[in-house]
Design a protein around this motif. Structure first.
Motif, mmCIF file in Angstrom:
data_model
loop_
_atom_site.group_PDB
_atom_site.id
_atom_site.type_symbol
_atom_site.label_atom_id
_atom_site.label_comp_id
_atom_site.label_asym_id
_atom_site.label_seq_id
_atom_site.Cartn_x
_atom_site.Cartn_y
_atom_site.Cartn_z
ATOM 1 N N PRO A 19 -49.675 -11.933 -10.537
ATOM 2 C CA PRO A 19 -48.847 -11.692 -9.358
ATOM 3 C C PRO A 19 -47.364 -11.740 -9.711
ATOM 4 O O PRO A 19 -46.946 -12.393 -10.670
ATOM 5 N N LYS A 20 -46.567 -11.039 -8.925
ATOM 6 C CA LYS A 20 -45.139 -10.970 -9.153
ATOM 7 C C LYS A 20 -44.495 -12.295 -8.741
ATOM 8 O O LYS A 20 -44.919 -12.932 -7.780
ATOM 9 N N LYS A 21 -43.466 -12.659 -9.491
ATOM 10 C CA LYS A 21 -42.747 -13.903 -9.204
ATOM 11 C C LYS A 21 -41.811 -13.696 -8.034
ATOM 12 O O LYS A 21 -41.163 -12.670 -7.899
#
Length: 85
Positions: free
Chosen positions: A81-83
């Motif tokens: 997942p994207k930060k």
């Protein structure tokens, strides 16, 4: 007797074919297809049908590879997942 005659007429009508078209004699193409598919000419069985079979095979393989690539891409995105900033 009138009832019996009506019954027999109904029975006769029900035996007739419903369609008005003439029955056509269809040639049996199965022996020709069997001969074509059993011939030992080095062509795989799934391509012996001619150009239509080759096109269908290539389309199926293209969709399968594209679908697998998209699946792997989405799985990678779900696993990483994207930060958030």
């Amino acid at each position: 007797m009138s009832m019996y005659r009506h019954f027999m007429a109904l029975r006769h009508i029900s035996r007739r074919s419903i369609g008005t078209s003439v029955c056509r004699q269809v040639d049996n193409k199965v022996p020709l297809k069997q001969k074509m598919f059993q011939e030992d000419n080095g062509i795989p069985i799934h391509l012996k049908g001619g150009p239509k079979d080759a096109l269908l095979y290539r389309a199926t393989m293209t969709l399968t590879i594209a679908g697998t690539a998209y699946l792997l891409y989405e799985l990678f995105n779900a696993a990483c997942p994207k930060k958030k900033d």
